[in-house]
Every structure is written in structure tokens, then in C-alpha cells.
Design an enzyme around this catalytic site. Structure first.
Site, PDB file in Angstrom:
ATOM      1  N   GLY A  99      -0.249   2.902   0.437  1.00  0.00           N
ATOM      2  CA  GLY A  99      -0.845   2.911  -0.883  1.00  0.00           C
ATOM      3  C   GLY A  99      -1.091   1.490  -1.344  1.00  0.00           C
ATOM      4  O   GLY A  99      -0.467   0.538  -0.855  1.00  0.00           O
ATOM      5  N   TYR A 100      -1.999   1.347  -2.296  1.00  0.00           N
ATOM      6  CA  TYR A 100      -2.423   0.034  -2.762  1.00  0.00           C
ATOM      7  C   TYR A 100      -1.971  -0.197  -4.199  1.00  0.00           C
ATOM      8  O   TYR A 100      -2.309   0.570  -5.096  1.00  0.00           O
ATOM      9  CB  TYR A 100      -3.943  -0.102  -2.609  1.00  0.00           C
ATOM     10  CG  TYR A 100      -4.290  -0.173  -1.151  1.00  0.00           C
ATOM     11  CD1 TYR A 100      -4.403  -1.394  -0.513  1.00  0.00           C
ATOM     12  CD2 TYR A 100      -4.398   0.981  -0.386  1.00  0.00           C
ATOM     13  CE1 TYR A 100      -4.637  -1.472   0.846  1.00  0.00           C
ATOM     14  CE2 TYR A 100      -4.638   0.919   0.974  1.00  0.00           C
ATOM     15  CZ  TYR A 100      -4.755  -0.313   1.588  1.00  0.00           C
ATOM     16  OH  TYR A 100      -4.966  -0.391   2.930  1.00  0.00           O
ATOM     17  N   LEU A 101      -1.222  -1.281  -4.385  1.00  0.00           N
ATOM     18  CA  LEU A 101      -0.763  -1.673  -5.713  1.00  0.00           C
ATOM     19  C   LEU A 101      -1.825  -2.515  -6.422  1.00  0.00           C
ATOM     20  O   LEU A 101      -1.852  -2.586  -7.646  1.00  0.00           O
ATOM     21  CB  LEU A 101       0.542  -2.468  -5.605  1.00  0.00           C
ATOM     22  CG  LEU A 101       1.672  -1.764  -4.847  1.00  0.00           C
ATOM     23  CD1 LEU A 101       2.851  -2.694  -4.675  1.00  0.00           C
ATOM     24  CD2 LEU A 101       2.079  -0.483  -5.561  1.00  0.00           C
TER      25      LEU A 101
END
Length: 151
Positions: free
Chosen positions: A27-29
Site C-alpha cells: 500500500g502507498y502512504l
């Protein structure tokens, strides 16, 4: 520094059971710059990637499972699930073949990493590789997580 070429794959002309496989969730923060958390089998990693297409900065830091589980909940967009097959090519080159699942299925991408920009520029892909999407940010995982499959 990460130096890689990326290709779409339509058909795989061999049995993937013959190759090692990693089950990946990520996932991308943040996407500018890219800050990603990833579980790859039983390893957990925080990654920073700078801007660029074929050549860009990349830093990987180990995480423990607890930190990963905390951070993945804060990710924006699609949580990417894929299987990555490691297929030896020639010399020290390896194809990383990603078979996407869930929202990004049936996307298949092959990446090959290089030690130098010149090596990447002179690379001749195998005949089963499809369109070269190295210079299209549409196929960066960070973009896929935000907008889904390109149309």
C-alpha cells in the site's frame, strides 16, 4: 538507484510452477514522493522512491509485522495484491513477473532491473514480452493504487 525496464505481458509461454514465487501485498502512504509499505511472504519493508521513470532513487528499510500492519491501514487507494515470479534471464538478469490479483487483475507486468542506464537502454526483451511501458507512469504501482488499470 533503481534502473528498470517494464513490459506488459499477454501470454506466458511456460509453466510458472517451475519458478520461485513471492506473495506480495503493498500500500502507498504517499505518491509524490512514493512511500510504500510491503509484505513479501514473511518480510516487511518500507520503501521510499524518488521521481523518474527508468532510473530513480530507491531506499528500503526493514519493518516488523506490527509496524507493517499499523502502516498498511493508513494507505491511500487500492491495496495491491500480486504474485511475483522470479525467472532467470541471461547472466545476472532476472525477470520479475507480477501477476496482479483483485482490483488490478488480469494485469501482468514483467520488470527487469539493471546495474547501469546503458545496460537498460541496450536490453533486447524476450519475444514473449509485450508493449514496453517503462516510460509510462500509468504502470507504476503507485499510480495503479490510485487510479486502477489504465484505459
Amino acid at each position: 538507484m533503481e534502473i528498470e525496464r517494464k513490459y506488459l505481458i499477454d501470454e506466458i509461454p511456460f509453466d510458472l510452477k517451475d519458478y520461485s514465487c513471492k506473495v506480495i501485498e503493498q500500500g502507498y502512504l504517499n505518491t509524490a514522493p512514493v512511500v510504500r509499505v510491503r509484505r513479501s511472504n514473511d518480510k516487511y519493508i518500507l520503501t521510499y522512491k524518488g521521481s523518474g521513470l527508468m532510473v530513480r532513487e530507491e531506499y528500503n528499510l526493514p519493518l516488523n509485522e506490527e509496524a507493517y500492519r499499523h502502516l498498511i491501514q493508513k494507505a491511500d487507494g487500492i491495496i495491491i495484491s500480486k504474485k511475483r515470479y522470479l525467472i532467470p534471464l541471461t547472466g545476472r538478469l532476472t525477470i520479475e513477473l507480477d501477476i496482479f490479483e483483485g482490483d488490478l487483475a488480469p494485469l501482468k507486468l514483467a520488470e527487469v532491473e539493471f546495474e547501469t542506464k546503458e545496460e537498460a537502454e541496450s536490453f533486447l526483451p524476450p519475444k514473449w514480452f509485450g508493449k514496453d511501458v517503462t516510460f509510462s507512469s500509468d504502470y507504476h504501482n503507485s499510480t495503479l493504487s490510485r487510479v486502477g488499470l489504465p484505459t
